[in-house]
Write an enzyme that holds these catalytic residues in place. Structure first.
Site, PDB file in Angstrom:
ATOM      1  CG  ASP A 178      -0.076  -4.057   2.819  1.00 33.22           C
ATOM      2  OD1 ASP A 178       0.377  -3.629   1.740  1.00 33.22           O
ATOM      3  OD2 ASP A 178      -0.297  -3.332   3.809  1.00 33.22           O
ATOM      4  CB  SER A 228       3.319   1.598   5.985  1.00 31.53           C
ATOM      5  OG  SER A 228       2.079   1.829   6.583  1.00 31.53           O
ATOM      6  CG  HIS A 261      -0.334   0.296   2.509  1.00 34.09           C
ATOM      7  ND1 HIS A 261      -0.005  -0.693   3.421  1.00 34.09           N
ATOM      8  CD2 HIS A 261       0.041   1.465   3.094  1.00 34.09           C
ATOM      9  CE1 HIS A 261       0.537  -0.137   4.490  1.00 34.09           C
ATOM     10  NE2 HIS A 261       0.580   1.165   4.312  1.00 34.09           N
TER      11      HIS A 261
END
Length: 250
Positions: free
Chosen positions: A100, A200, A56
């Site tokens: 992810d 992230s 992402h």
């Protein structure tokens, strides 16, 4: 972390690791700082020419290695590489948050130094048990209400939470479903410990081994809304290794 959004996009914005401390400079030489037009994510150097991060994390153009302080003049330590190719997991689903993971192929190999070194992937996968203490690291925000990344690399210990508990009504309430391809980890019930926006793509290290990649959460630092990490299962390790093998650097 923000409802239903990855750590990158949470509305209560971020500074960095929640409840953690600044690391000894260059003590995590595999950490990568990823930029589009500005630093937005972390990553893990897993080979001379490959970085593993979250799918992402959008439009990564540049990878900075050997970074401790984003603002400092660290030219003696840093190595900067352009992204030659972004290879998100073919089954990544941004709604359900599954798979992810993304591989970034660098435009040229890095040089091994004290400040820059790759982390060897585990040969086999071992899921950390509930109650295990693992370590996360990144330059993400340190408070929910601060809209900037941390200048320095930080880390914090997080406690793995049982998947059934993480799916329960008090926690994520199956929204999204925490699958067997995810690891929940955060507070031990007493302290505040979490990743936040900007973290992230960074590593979840358990017993010194890379076990997961920072994926998403809801707000940051909430005891019953722990961080969720993409688990490096046997299947995911196979995808990583096969993808790297099939796209060797020229």
């Amino acid at each position: 972390m923000k409802v239903e959004l990855p750590h990158l996009e949470k509305t209560k914005l971020s500074i960095s690791i929640i409840g953690g401390n600044e690391v000894q400079p260059h003590s995590l030489p595999y950490m990568a700082l990823l930029e589009s037009d500005k630093p937005i994510c972390g990553g893990v150097l897993i080979d001379q020419a490959w970085v593993l991060t979250a799918a992402h994390c959008p439009s990564i153009k540049k990878v900075l290695l050997g970074v401790h302080s984003i603002k400092a003049d660290e030219k003696d330590f840093r190595q900067v590489r352009k992204v030659k190719k972004s290879l998100p997991h073919p089954c990544y689903d941004g709604t359900d948050k599954v798979n992810d993971l993304m591989l970034l192929k660098l435009d040229k190999k890095v040089k091994k130094t004290k400040a820059v070194n790759w982390l060897t992937l585990p040969k086999t996968s071992k899921e950390p048990k509930a109650g295990s203490v693992c370590v996360v690291a990144g330059w993400g925000t340190t408070k929910n209400n601060v809209n900037r990344m941390s200048d320095v690399l930080r880390s914090v210990n997080v406690t793995v939470i049982d998947r059934v508990m993480c799916n329960s009504a008090d926690y994520y309430s199956l929204n999204p479903v925490i699958t067997s391809s995810m690891i929940c980890a955060g507070s031990n019930g007493r302290n505040t410990a979490d990743t936040c926006q900007g973290d992230s793509g960074g590593p979840l290290m358990c017993n010194g081994v890379l076990a997961g990649i920072t994926s998403f959460g809801r707000m940051c630092g909430l005891i019953k809304k722990p961080g969720v990490y993409s688990f490096l299962s046997e299947k995911q390790l196979k995808w990583i290794k096969n993808t790297m093998k099939g796209s060797k650097i020229e």
